[in-house]
Scaffold this motif. Structure first.
Motif, PDB file in Angstrom:
ATOM      1  N   LEU A 406       0.832  -1.203   0.000  1.00  0.00           N
ATOM      2  CA  LEU A 406       0.000   0.000   0.000  1.00  0.00           C
ATOM      3  C   LEU A 406       0.865   1.252   0.000  1.00  0.00           C
ATOM      4  CD1 LEU A 406      -3.150   0.360   0.229  1.00  0.00           C
ATOM      5  CD2 LEU A 406      -2.733   1.071   2.585  1.00  0.00           C
ATOM      6  N   LYS A 407       2.064   1.142   0.577  1.00  0.00           N
ATOM      7  CA  LYS A 407       2.965   2.294   0.673  1.00  0.00           C
ATOM      8  C   LYS A 407       3.580   2.648  -0.674  1.00  0.00           C
ATOM      9  CE  LYS A 407       5.847   1.459   4.102  1.00  0.00           C
ATOM     10  NZ  LYS A 407       6.772   1.434   5.199  1.00  0.00           N
ATOM     11  N   PHE A 442       0.118   8.038   8.490  1.00  0.00           N
ATOM     12  CA  PHE A 442      -1.330   7.961   8.627  1.00  0.00           C
ATOM     13  C   PHE A 442      -2.052   8.738   7.513  1.00  0.00           C
ATOM     14  CE2 PHE A 442      -5.370   9.382  10.467  1.00  0.00           C
ATOM     15  CZ  PHE A 442      -5.888   8.177  10.923  1.00  0.00           C
ATOM     16  N   ASP A 443      -1.620   9.981   7.289  1.00  0.00           N
ATOM     17  CA  ASP A 443      -2.328  10.847   6.336  1.00  0.00           C
ATOM     18  C   ASP A 443      -2.280  10.301   4.916  1.00  0.00           C
ATOM     19  OD1 ASP A 443      -2.912  12.461   8.414  1.00  0.00           O
ATOM     20  OD2 ASP A 443      -1.242  13.850   8.052  1.00  0.00           O
ATOM     21  N   LYS A 444      -1.094   9.820   4.518  1.00  0.00           N
ATOM     22  CA  LYS A 444      -0.952   9.320   3.156  1.00  0.00           C
ATOM     23  C   LYS A 444      -1.814   8.072   2.950  1.00  0.00           C
ATOM     24  CE  LYS A 444       2.262   7.867  -0.292  1.00  0.00           C
ATOM     25  NZ  LYS A 444       3.379   6.933  -0.430  1.00  0.00           N
ATOM     26  N   THR A 445      -1.837   7.217   3.965  1.00  0.00           N
ATOM     27  CA  THR A 445      -2.658   6.008   3.881  1.00  0.00           C
ATOM     28  C   THR A 445      -4.129   6.374   3.713  1.00  0.00           C
ATOM     29  OG1 THR A 445      -1.095   4.904   5.332  1.00  0.00           O
ATOM     30  CG2 THR A 445      -3.234   3.856   5.060  1.00  0.00           C
ATOM     31  N   ILE A 446      -4.565   7.337   4.504  1.00  0.00           N
ATOM     32  CA  ILE A 446      -5.960   7.780   4.413  1.00  0.00           C
ATOM     33  C   ILE A 446      -6.249   8.283   2.997  1.00  0.00           C
ATOM     34  CG2 ILE A 446      -7.624   9.508   5.246  1.00  0.00           C
ATOM     35  CD1 ILE A 446      -7.167   7.652   7.475  1.00  0.00           C
ATOM     36  N   ASP A 447      -5.289   9.029   2.436  1.00  0.00           N
ATOM     37  CA  ASP A 447      -5.452   9.557   1.073  1.00  0.00           C
ATOM     38  C   ASP A 447      -5.665   8.436   0.067  1.00  0.00           C
ATOM     39  OD1 ASP A 447      -5.261  12.121   1.802  1.00  0.00           O
ATOM     40  OD2 ASP A 447      -3.229  12.474   1.015  1.00  0.00           O
ATOM     41  N   VAL A 448      -4.759   7.449   0.126  1.00  0.00           N
ATOM     42  CA  VAL A 448      -4.823   6.344  -0.841  1.00  0.00           C
ATOM     43  C   VAL A 448      -6.146   5.602  -0.711  1.00  0.00           C
ATOM     44  CG1 VAL A 448      -3.786   4.147  -1.531  1.00  0.00           C
ATOM     45  CG2 VAL A 448      -2.321   6.057  -0.875  1.00  0.00           C
ATOM     46  N   LEU A 449      -6.526   5.298   0.534  1.00  0.00           N
ATOM     47  CA  LEU A 449      -7.761   4.542   0.742  1.00  0.00           C
ATOM     48  C   LEU A 449      -8.978   5.354   0.294  1.00  0.00           C
ATOM     49  CD1 LEU A 449      -7.018   2.872   4.202  1.00  0.00           C
ATOM     50  CD2 LEU A 449      -6.811   1.871   1.918  1.00  0.00           C
ATOM     51  N   SER A 450      -8.986   6.656   0.605  1.00  0.00           N
ATOM     52  CA  SER A 450     -10.126   7.497   0.215  1.00  0.00           C
ATOM     53  C   SER A 450     -10.267   7.526  -1.294  1.00  0.00           C
ATOM     54  CB  SER A 450      -9.940   8.930   0.721  1.00  0.00           C
ATOM     55  OG  SER A 450      -9.771   8.911   2.098  1.00  0.00           O
ATOM     56  N   ASP A 476     -12.777   7.521  12.045  1.00  0.00           N
ATOM     57  CA  ASP A 476     -11.892   8.446  11.325  1.00  0.00           C
ATOM     58  C   ASP A 476     -11.234   7.824  10.105  1.00  0.00           C
ATOM     59  OD1 ASP A 476     -12.377  10.357  13.285  1.00  0.00           O
ATOM     60  OD2 ASP A 476     -10.787   9.514  14.559  1.00  0.00           O
ATOM     61  N   ILE A 477     -11.400   6.537   9.886  1.00  0.00           N
ATOM     62  CA  ILE A 477     -10.709   5.932   8.755  1.00  0.00           C
ATOM     63  C   ILE A 477     -11.714   5.456   7.700  1.00  0.00           C
ATOM     64  CG2 ILE A 477      -8.643   5.277  10.058  1.00  0.00           C
ATOM     65  CD1 ILE A 477      -9.763   2.489  10.348  1.00  0.00           C
ATOM     66  N   PRO A 478     -11.308   5.576   6.427  1.00  0.00           N
ATOM     67  CA  PRO A 478     -12.240   5.288   5.333  1.00  0.00           C
ATOM     68  C   PRO A 478     -12.365   3.783   5.070  1.00  0.00           C
ATOM     69  CG  PRO A 478     -10.144   6.046   4.460  1.00  0.00           C
ATOM     70  CD  PRO A 478     -10.002   6.025   5.941  1.00  0.00           C
ATOM     71  N   ILE A 479     -13.233   3.101   5.791  1.00  0.00           N
ATOM     72  CA  ILE A 479     -13.437   1.669   5.556  1.00  0.00           C
ATOM     73  C   ILE A 479     -14.929   1.363   5.419  1.00  0.00           C
ATOM     74  CG2 ILE A 479     -11.349   0.904   6.728  1.00  0.00           C
ATOM     75  CD1 ILE A 479     -13.059   0.239   9.165  1.00  0.00           C
ATOM     76  N   ASP A 480     -15.210   0.197   4.825  1.00  0.00           N
ATOM     77  CA  ASP A 480     -16.597  -0.240   4.627  1.00  0.00           C
ATOM     78  C   ASP A 480     -16.924  -1.448   5.478  1.00  0.00           C
ATOM     79  OD1 ASP A 480     -17.310   1.321   1.938  1.00  0.00           O
ATOM     80  OD2 ASP A 480     -15.247   0.572   1.833  1.00  0.00           O
ATOM     81  N   THR A 481     -15.893  -2.273   5.703  1.00  0.00           N
ATOM     82  CA  THR A 481     -16.125  -3.568   6.336  1.00  0.00           C
ATOM     83  C   THR A 481     -15.145  -3.772   7.475  1.00  0.00           C
ATOM     84  OG1 THR A 481     -16.600  -4.363   4.099  1.00  0.00           O
ATOM     85  CG2 THR A 481     -16.379  -6.034   5.817  1.00  0.00           C
ATOM     86  N   LEU A 482     -15.571  -4.482   8.487  1.00  0.00           N
ATOM     87  CA  LEU A 482     -14.678  -4.814   9.579  1.00  0.00           C
ATOM     88  C   LEU A 482     -14.674  -6.324   9.772  1.00  0.00           C
ATOM     89  CD1 LEU A 482     -13.531  -2.909  12.249  1.00  0.00           C
ATOM     90  CD2 LEU A 482     -14.851  -4.761  13.241  1.00  0.00           C
TER      91      LEU A 482
END
Ligand code: C2E
Ligand code: CA
Ligand code: CA
Length: 563
Positions: A406-407, A442-450, A476-482
């Motif tokens: 992901l990175k 954290f911020d970059k990961t959120i960007d990619v996922l969003s 606070d994190i962009p997810i659909d499923t847990l």
């Protein structure tokens, strides 16, 4: 070259020259030397003929070397030569280059020599050598010199037969994370302060070296007691209880992982000994960091096995010797197929598969995971398209994505491009990530996922309940499923508090609008319980083990027959 008749020329050279110059003709007895030559050696005018006292001008320690060299030159009738030696009190270095002429019997007839004062060059060289010994940033020995010194001490020990030499290899825990958090300048400062702390242990028998960015080593020569190096570790650990204070920066707490190896058990040369200490250190890392371990033979065996495996893995990545298995996920209420999760296996031979738990961590460490992960995406999508076109599949495809993958900067581009080229709807694809993706950056990961979510991809948070799991950050994190981890499912029926927590988690997560998948469901009881708690989806051996793509085709066909 003539004799005697060139005297005028030599006179000219010596008078005009800023060089130390001296010419001798042994046949005619003619000798001439420049003023600079007399100056260098402190010889009065008129005394340049006398060679008998010359050796006394050479610095004591260099006389033997000088005489040996001259004798060798004369013995071999060498024409051109160069010698370096010190004169006087040893502070001045001279480069002495000469040309000799011999008669047919090999007797020296004439010679002319140039003398340079090379003291400043020599000083520079010594400084360069100093730089070659020390790590410029921290002032501890650099790797090369540390090894060279250690080898010398080991040799002494081998000859003396009694010394104990110990090496402790030290690695700062989570240094990259610290560096990312405080910035590299402060990160560098931290390393300097850390090295200073280590230098407090430095003594004639304790030497400190730096091996890479945040890796250091301590060598203890002629250790007296068993535990001398352990004492250093304990003391260091105590000191690290207080934070590092860096200007304009919040306090930094540092922990270390350390490994100890002892000569002769750990090895008979520096490299082996350090390697063994490193292996012991690595063992600490694997078992949760912030500790120390002493090298044992069994660690080496495991290490060598790993090295072999890593080689094999790299070859497997080249040849793409992998297969994907798929595990079905079912809707809890209607027992219908929700989708499948792609799970990789390494195909060592026709009938031997290695599970991901035994090679994915290694692939993440050495970077292979990026290539492996791309293969997984392609293979999973190819199978998905095949099932859809030829078997009427209408479920989801869940794909595990490593934090390392992901990175990668182009991760989302590659995924989007491949999904587009295959005409697959992004909403049919679910990316499974673990909480570790949020640890760094954290911020970059959120960007990619969003970005992926905006495109329609589903994001699933895997293994919930194992890591840092806190419900508070889920919003606070962009997810659909847990995905509720197997650890919860395993104990929810036997341990009342886990039961209550699982129930609460499902309720909370649903309130946040997330879908839930329980994984590792192995029994009917677990299945019924989760269903009662309104968990949306069930995955586990009870309903279906991971299986080959062919078996999935059969499964889909059977399901479709029913309708
Ligand atoms: P995971 O993502 O948590 O996958 C679920 C694991 O639990 C799978 O192990 C699956 O076979 C196992 N499992 C499922 N149901 C049950 C059950 O009822 N009982 C028990 N005891 N086990 C069950 P597997 O296939 O060995 O995969 C292990 C881990 O390897 C995965 O854990 C995932 O983290 C990783 N992995 C697998 N495939 C990939 C991949 O393509 N890429 C990446 N990055 N990681 C992968
Ligand atoms: Ca997973
Ligand atoms: Ca999982």
């Amino acid at each position: 070259m003539g004799t005697g008749n060139n005297n005028g020329l030599y006179e000219f050279i010596s008078s005009d020259s800023n060089e130390g110059f001296r010419y001798v003709n042994y046949e005619s007895g003619y000798v001439i030397a420049s003023a600079r030559w007399r100056e260098i050696f402190g010889i009065e005018k008129g005394m340049e003929n006398d060679e008998s006292g010359f050796l006394n001008l050479v610095y004591e320690d260099d006389r033997k070397k000088f005489v040996d060299k001259i004798e060798r030159i004369l013995g071999k009738q060498e024409k051109n030569y160069e010698i370096e030696y010190r004169i006087g009190d040893g502070k001045t270095w001279i480069s002495h280059s000469g040309t000799n002429r011999y008669d047919k019997d090999g007797v020296l007839v004439e010679k002319f020599c140039f003398f340079h004062d090379i003291t400043s060059d020599k000083e520079k060289q010594i400084e360069l050598e100093y730089m070659a010994y020390f790590d410029a940033d921290t002032g501890v020995y650099n790797r090369n010199y540390f090894i060279k010194r250690l080898d010398k001490e080991i040799l002494k020990a081998i000859n003396g037969g009694f010394n104990r030499i110990q090496v402790m290899y030290i690695d700062i825990d989570n240094y990259n994370f610290i560096n990312d958090t405080v910035g590299y300048e402060k990160g560098d400062e931290l390393l300097i302060m850390f090295a200073k702390l280590l230098l407090e242990y430095s003594s004639p028998t304790v030497k400190i070296g730096r091996f890479s960015n945040d890796e250091f080593a301590i060598a203890l020569y002629d250790a007296s007691g068993e535990d001398e190096i352990m004492e250093i570790y304990n003391d260091l650990k105590m000191k690290l209880m207080s934070p590092f204070k860096i200007k304009e920066c919040s306090d930094i707490y540092v922990t270390i992982s350390a490994g100890i190896a002892t000569y002769p058990v750990g090895g008979l040369n520096a490299n082996d000994l350090i390697k063994c200490a490193d292996i012991a250190m690595y063992n600490v890392k694997k078992n949760g960091k912030n500790s120390v371990s002493v090298f044992e033979e069994s660690m080496l065996r495991k290490f060598l096995k790993n090295v072999k495996l890593e080689k094999k893995l790299k070859a497997a990545v080249e040849k793409l010797d992998f297969v994907l298995y798929y595990q079905p996920q079912y809707y809890a209420d209607k027992n219908e197929l929700r989708g499948v999760e792609a799970l990789i296996r390494w195909k060592v031979s026709e009938d031997e598969l290695i599970n991901p738990g035994d090679f994915i961590p290694m692939a993440e460490k050495n970077g292979c995971i990026v290539d492996i992960g791309q293969w997984v995406i392609r293979q999973a999508l190819d199978d998905f398209v095949d099932w859809k076109m030829n078997y009427g599949y209408n479920g989801m495809m869940s794909i595990n994505i490593s934090a390392i993958q992901l990175k990668e900067n182009n991760f989302s581009d590659i995924l989007i491009e491949y999904v587009n080229s295959k005409n697959v709807l992004p909403s049919d694809i679910e990316i499974e990530i673990t909480e570790s993706v949020f640890i760094e950056n954290f911020d970059k990961t959120i960007d990619v996922l969003s970005r992926l979510r905006k495109r329609g991809f589903k994001i699933s948070l895997d293994d919930f309940g194992t890591g840092y799991s806190s419900l508070s950050y889920l919003k606070d994190i962009p997810i659909d499923t847990l995905k509720i981890d197997k650890a919860f499912v395993d104990t929810m029926l036997t341990d009342p508090s886990t039961g209550i927590i699982t129930d609460a988690v499902i309720k909370m997560v649903k309130k946040l609008g997330l879908e839930t998948v329980a994984e590792g469901v192995e029994t009917k009881e677990q299945y019924e319980y989760l269903k009662k708690m309104n968990c949306d989806n069930i995955q586990g051996f009870y309903l279906g083990k991971p299986m080959s793509a062919d078996k999935i085709k059969t499964l889909i066909s059977k399901i479709n027959e029913k309708y």
